[in-house]
Enzyme design. Structure first.
Site, PDB file in Angstrom:
ATOM      1  N   LYS A 173       0.866  -1.074   0.038  1.00  0.00           N
ATOM      2  CA  LYS A 173       0.223  -0.091  -0.168  1.00  0.00           C
ATOM      3  C   LYS A 173       1.069   1.290  -0.007  1.00  0.00           C
ATOM      4  O   LYS A 173       1.346   1.537   1.105  1.00  0.00           O
ATOM      5  CB  LYS A 173      -1.044  -0.022   1.322  1.00  0.00           C
ATOM      6  CG  LYS A 173      -2.195   0.461   1.176  1.00  0.00           C
ATOM      7  CD  LYS A 173      -2.015   2.150   0.740  1.00  0.00           C
ATOM      8  CE  LYS A 173      -1.915   2.724   2.069  1.00  0.00           C
ATOM      9  NZ  LYS A 173      -1.707   4.151   1.706  1.00  0.00           N
ATOM     10  N   CYS A 222      14.022   9.261   7.456  1.00  0.00           N
ATOM     11  CA  CYS A 222      13.777   8.911   8.815  1.00  0.00           C
ATOM     12  C   CYS A 222      15.094   8.914   9.714  1.00  0.00           C
ATOM     13  O   CYS A 222      14.822   9.459  10.718  1.00  0.00           O
ATOM     14  CB  CYS A 222      13.008   7.686   8.766  1.00  0.00           C
ATOM     15  SG  CYS A 222      13.785   6.385   8.390  1.00  0.00           S
ATOM     16  N   GLY A 281       6.624   4.762   8.549  1.00  0.00           N
ATOM     17  CA  GLY A 281       6.200   6.140   8.500  1.00  0.00           C
ATOM     18  C   GLY A 281       6.295   6.985   9.800  1.00  0.00           C
ATOM     19  O   GLY A 281       7.076   6.640  10.621  1.00  0.00           O
ATOM     20  N   SER A 282       5.367   7.707   9.870  1.00  0.00           N
ATOM     21  CA  SER A 282       5.372   8.715  11.158  1.00  0.00           C
ATOM     22  C   SER A 282       5.164   7.709  12.439  1.00  0.00           C
ATOM     23  O   SER A 282       4.515   6.950  12.484  1.00  0.00           O
ATOM     24  CB  SER A 282       4.443   9.794  10.926  1.00  0.00           C
ATOM     25  OG  SER A 282       3.039   9.313  11.131  1.00  0.00           O
ATOM     26  N   GLU A 328       9.788  15.988  15.419  1.00  0.00           N
ATOM     27  CA  GLU A 328      10.410  15.880  14.306  1.00  0.00           C
ATOM     28  C   GLU A 328       9.687  16.864  13.180  1.00  0.00           C
ATOM     29  O   GLU A 328       8.733  16.940  12.962  1.00  0.00           O
ATOM     30  CB  GLU A 328      10.047  14.535  13.827  1.00  0.00           C
ATOM     31  CG  GLU A 328      10.720  13.792  12.477  1.00  0.00           C
ATOM     32  CD  GLU A 328      10.309  12.475  11.920  1.00  0.00           C
ATOM     33  OE1 GLU A 328      11.200  11.579  11.630  1.00  0.00           O
ATOM     34  OE2 GLU A 328       9.259  12.156  12.140  1.00  0.00           O
ATOM     35  N   GLY A 346       2.369   5.112  12.982  1.00  0.00           N
ATOM     36  CA  GLY A 346       3.125   3.571  13.547  1.00  0.00           C
ATOM     37  C   GLY A 346       2.257   3.145  15.079  1.00  0.00           C
ATOM     38  O   GLY A 346       1.975   1.843  14.705  1.00  0.00           O
ATOM     39  N   GLU A 348       8.852   0.640  11.389  1.00  0.00           N
ATOM     40  CA  GLU A 348      10.039   1.583  11.241  1.00  0.00           C
ATOM     41  C   GLU A 348       9.617   2.984  11.239  1.00  0.00           C
ATOM     42  O   GLU A 348       9.088   3.513  10.126  1.00  0.00           O
ATOM     43  CB  GLU A 348      10.829   1.390   9.877  1.00  0.00           C
ATOM     44  CG  GLU A 348      12.306   1.446   9.941  1.00  0.00           C
ATOM     45  CD  GLU A 348      12.637   3.133   9.365  1.00  0.00           C
ATOM     46  OE1 GLU A 348      12.622   3.913  10.552  1.00  0.00           O
ATOM     47  OE2 GLU A 348      12.789   3.109   8.407  1.00  0.00           O
TER      48      GLU A 348
HETATM   49  O1  TXE Z   1       2.718   9.798   7.133  1.00  0.00           O
HETATM   50  P1  TXE Z   1       2.038   8.503   7.842  1.00  0.00           P
HETATM   51  P2  TXE Z   1       2.409  10.993   6.365  1.00  0.00           P
HETATM   52  C1  TXE Z   1       6.285  11.921   9.157  1.00  0.00           C
HETATM   53  C2  TXE Z   1       6.553  13.436   8.499  1.00  0.00           C
HETATM   54  C3  TXE Z   1       5.494  13.741   7.968  1.00  0.00           C
HETATM   55  C4  TXE Z   1       4.526  13.193   8.650  1.00  0.00           C
HETATM   56  C5  TXE Z   1       3.077  12.638   8.036  1.00  0.00           C
HETATM   57  O2  TXE Z   1       7.068  14.308   9.714  1.00  0.00           O
HETATM   58  O3  TXE Z   1       5.372  15.018   7.819  1.00  0.00           O
HETATM   59  O4  TXE Z   1       5.279  12.026   8.971  1.00  0.00           O
HETATM   60  O5  TXE Z   1       3.264  11.997   6.704  1.00  0.00           O
HETATM   61  C6  TXE Z   1      -0.453   5.033   5.593  1.00  0.00           C
HETATM   62  N1  TXE Z   1      -3.603   2.525   9.175  1.00  0.00           N
HETATM   63  N2  TXE Z   1       7.181  10.799   7.990  1.00  0.00           N
HETATM   64  O6  TXE Z   1       0.939  11.250   6.573  1.00  0.00           O
HETATM   65  O7  TXE Z   1       0.669   8.873   8.115  1.00  0.00           O
HETATM   66  C7  TXE Z   1      -0.272   6.343   4.600  1.00  0.00           C
HETATM   67  O8  TXE Z   1      -1.372   6.144   3.701  1.00  0.00           O
HETATM   68  C8  TXE Z   1      -2.625   2.080   7.930  1.00  0.00           C
HETATM   69  C9  TXE Z   1       8.063  10.191   8.577  1.00  0.00           C
HETATM   70  O9  TXE Z   1       2.516  10.638   4.628  1.00  0.00           O
HETATM   71  O10 TXE Z   1       3.055   7.914   8.693  1.00  0.00           O
HETATM   72  C10 TXE Z   1       1.071   5.999   3.981  1.00  0.00           C
HETATM   73  O11 TXE Z   1       1.064   4.952   3.100  1.00  0.00           O
HETATM   74  N3  TXE Z   1      -1.876   2.798   7.052  1.00  0.00           N
HETATM   75  C11 TXE Z   1       8.241   8.976   7.802  1.00  0.00           C
HETATM   76  C12 TXE Z   1       1.877   5.366   5.329  1.00  0.00           C
HETATM   77  O12 TXE Z   1       0.799   4.961   6.113  1.00  0.00           O
HETATM   78  C13 TXE Z   1      -1.972   4.436   7.342  1.00  0.00           C
HETATM   79  C14 TXE Z   1       8.144   8.889   6.523  1.00  0.00           C
HETATM   80  C15 TXE Z   1       2.567   6.982   6.117  1.00  0.00           C
HETATM   81  O13 TXE Z   1       1.562   7.446   6.314  1.00  0.00           O
HETATM   82  C16 TXE Z   1      -2.966   4.754   8.343  1.00  0.00           C
HETATM   83  C17 TXE Z   1       6.893   9.707   6.260  1.00  0.00           C
HETATM   84  C18 TXE Z   1      -3.538   3.840   9.249  1.00  0.00           C
HETATM   85  N4  TXE Z   1      -4.372   4.369  10.155  1.00  0.00           N
HETATM   86  C19 TXE Z   1       6.508  10.543   6.787  1.00  0.00           C
HETATM   87  N5  TXE Z   1      -2.818   6.155   8.258  1.00  0.00           N
HETATM   88  C20 TXE Z   1       9.491   8.246   8.230  1.00  0.00           C
HETATM   89  N6  TXE Z   1       9.817   8.455   9.402  1.00  0.00           N
HETATM   90  O14 TXE Z   1      10.260   7.392   7.393  1.00  0.00           O
HETATM   91  C21 TXE Z   1      -1.895   6.395   7.215  1.00  0.00           C
HETATM   92  N7  TXE Z   1      -1.477   5.182   6.685  1.00  0.00           N
END
Ligand code: TXE
Length: 495
Positions: A193, A302, A245-246, A399, A250, A268
């Site tokens: 996804k 990240c 992700g965030s 962050e 997470g 992660e």
């Molecule tokens: O990330 P999310 P977003 C941080 C960065 C950014 C903030 C938001 O600060 O500004 O996060 O970014 C999916 N159940 N990082 O909104 O929400 C979503 O569709 C399952 C840090 O893009 O973490 C996407 O595919 N999945 C980071 C993925 O999760 C869900 C990298 C990441 O989304 C979900 C990116 C749910 N309930 C952003 N909600 C890093 N540390 O690497 C969302 N998603």
């Protein structure tokens, strides 16, 4: 200089009607809603993707269960061969994938080519090599024999089943490759996804995986928002989630996984990574280090450095030299090969950074360089240097995930170690010094999943990567991922 010319394959791909990729083919989406994919360099919509519905989630899971049966019964050597072929196909289609990646994420075209495609192919080959090296143990049971009988035992590492891979927007191609490679080399099937901001390269890679010989259902790609990810995690037919992700998302993912059916979870997440310069580092070397740690891909990594600690005696000349260097960067279109600094990845992220700059000003932090957004429809943010007042400033605790380096001076090593560790996160950190003996003594005292010395951000497939504290659960790379993508079965035999 000017933008490179887009390949005809790229314009043709963008013009397609994008559906979902299930059981080896693209299917027109049955969903009533779709999502615009926007080029962050100029604000133009480049494609629309499906926001998959529950019927498509069900279809993808049922296909992945069949795919799991087929794929987990192929020989390890056959699995490796498919993954090696896919790595070759990534490279053969390098320019097309790199251009799509830059269009969807604003990443500099050079970074898209080098990291999203070439590095991803390198990681994929590393994982492919593991397919033939996954082993259990033989064990001699320790219980005494009651009547002369004997016991023998061994363990098997068995693929966990159907994996849900949830991918962020910052390295949409490479992180997806890590996930599919971990799953497929261990014999799992996977549903990817992608982020709703950056879904295009994965739809193309799914086709290449089929061309590489992957059986139908071993890899499915469902596009859409967070709810699609949640529905997949909670589905009775999935066994594991691998999320990058965030931190807040997470935690929600981890809770959904545990709450539903003890779905296994690898998380992660981000953090607030520390970068510490001991006083013996020359100013120009420190400036190079800060750019490597904090500004590569506009800090949208990240593991990027966000908290910079410099000895009080060295901070003024260092901030001057850094500001001067950042002022020389050529900011512009990521499709122009001469550009050194592009936009951030999307509008919400640009807005989040603007809010953080406002907070920094309100709290009285000193903006040494940058701190403003670019004009126009693109998501440009100036490379920014901030001098905090104290360790509790928002810019030293929250962050940013952007091109922002926040500095705090320290006076002695005890204070430095305290500052580095005074964070709820622990993904990465780096220590910069010419005194290797001192570094070796400090290494055990620093709380981080990865600690770099005189370098930052470089990831290698042979070196485990993942966070401690609130930065995550589980490890990628090395052999560490095998524990996360397999179950351990113990077998005891009496004879
Ligand atoms: O990330 P999310 P977003 C941080 C960065 C950014 C903030 C938001 O600060 O500004 O996060 O970014 C999916 N159940 N990082 O909104 O929400 C979503 O569709 C399952 C840090 O893009 O973490 C996407 O595919 N999945 C980071 C993925 O999760 C869900 C990298 C990441 O989304 C979900 C990116 C749910 N309930 C952003 N909600 C890093 N540390 O690497 C969302 N998603």
């Amino acid at each position: 200089m000017s933008d490179i010319t887009l390949l005809p394959a790229v314009t043709a791909f963008l013009a397609r009607e994008h559906g979902v990729f299930i059981h080896g083919q693209h299917l027109a989406s049955q969903s009533s809603s779709n999502i615009a994919v926007v080029n962050p360099a100029n604000g133009q919509t480049i494609a629309h993707i499906a926001d998959a519905n529950q019927a498509e989630v069900d279809h993808a899971v049922s296909s992945s269960r069949q795919g799991f049966t087929a794929w987990s019964h192929t020989s390890p050597a056959a699995r490796a061969a498919v993954l090696f072929k896919l790595a070759d196909l990534l490279e053969a289609n390098r320019e097309e994938l790199a251009q799509l990646e830059t269009l969807q994420s604003g990443k500099l075209i050079g970074i898209s080519r080098a990291f999203e495609v070439e590095q991803a192919a390198h990681f994929l080959r590393y994982y492919a090599g593991w397919a033939t090296k996954i082993t259990g143990q033989t064990i001699t049971p320790s219980l005494p024999s009651f009547a002369g009988e004997r016991y023998s035992a061994f363990t098997l590492r068995e693929p966990i089943g159907v994996v849900v891979g949830i991918v962020p927007w910052n390295f949409a191609t490479m992180i997806a490759i890590w996930k599919l490679a971990s799953a497929l080399t261990t014999g799992c099937s996977i549903i990817l996804k992608p982020s709703e901001f950056t879904p295009l390269t994965l739809l193309r890679i799914a086709e290449l995986a089929t061309e590489a010989g992957l059986p139908a259902g071993a890899l499915n790609v469902l596009t859409g928002g967070g709810l699609v990810g949640k529905a997949l995690i909670e589905h009775a037919g999935t066994d594991k989630v691998s999320f990058t992700g965030s931190v807040p998302t997470g935690i929600a993912v981890g809770q959904a996984a545990m709450g539903a059916k003890l779905t296994r979870a690898t998380l992660e997440l981000g953090g607030k990574n520390a970068v510490a310069f001991l006083p013996d580092v020359a100013t120009d070397k420190a400036v190079d280090g800060i750019i490597e740690a904090g500004f590569l891909h506009s800090g949208q990594i990240c593991a990027a450095g966000e908290r910079f600690y410099v000895h009080r005696s060295r901070i003024d000349p260092l901030l001057d030299a850094l500001s001067q260097r950042l002022g020389q960067l050529k900011i512009g279109s990521p499709l122009d090969e001469a550009t050194q600094f592009g936009p951030v990845a999307n509008k919400p992220h640009q807005q989040k950074l603007a809010e953080l700059f406002a907070i920094a000003r309100a709290e009285g932090s000193q903006i040494i360089h940058g701190g403003t957004l670019g004009d126009g429809p693109g998501c440009f943010v100036e490379p920014t240097v901030i001098l905090a007042r104290s360790a509790s400033d928002t810019l030293l605790t929250q962050e940013t995930f952007g091109p922002v380096a926040t500095f705090l001076p320290y006076d002695d090593e005890d204070e430095l170690l305290h500052l580095i560790n005074a964070s709820p996160y622990g993904l990465s950190a780096s220590l910069w010094t010419n005194d290797l003996g001192k570094a070796m003594r400090m290494i055990p005292q620093i709380q981080a999943g990865t600690l770099w010395v005189n370098m930052h951000t470089l990831l290698d497939p042979a070196v485990p990567f993942g966070g401690i504290k609130a930065s995550g659960i589980g490890r990628e790379f090395g052999s560490a991922f095998i524990d996360d993508f397999t179950e351990l079965k113990s077998v005891m035999i009496r004879y």
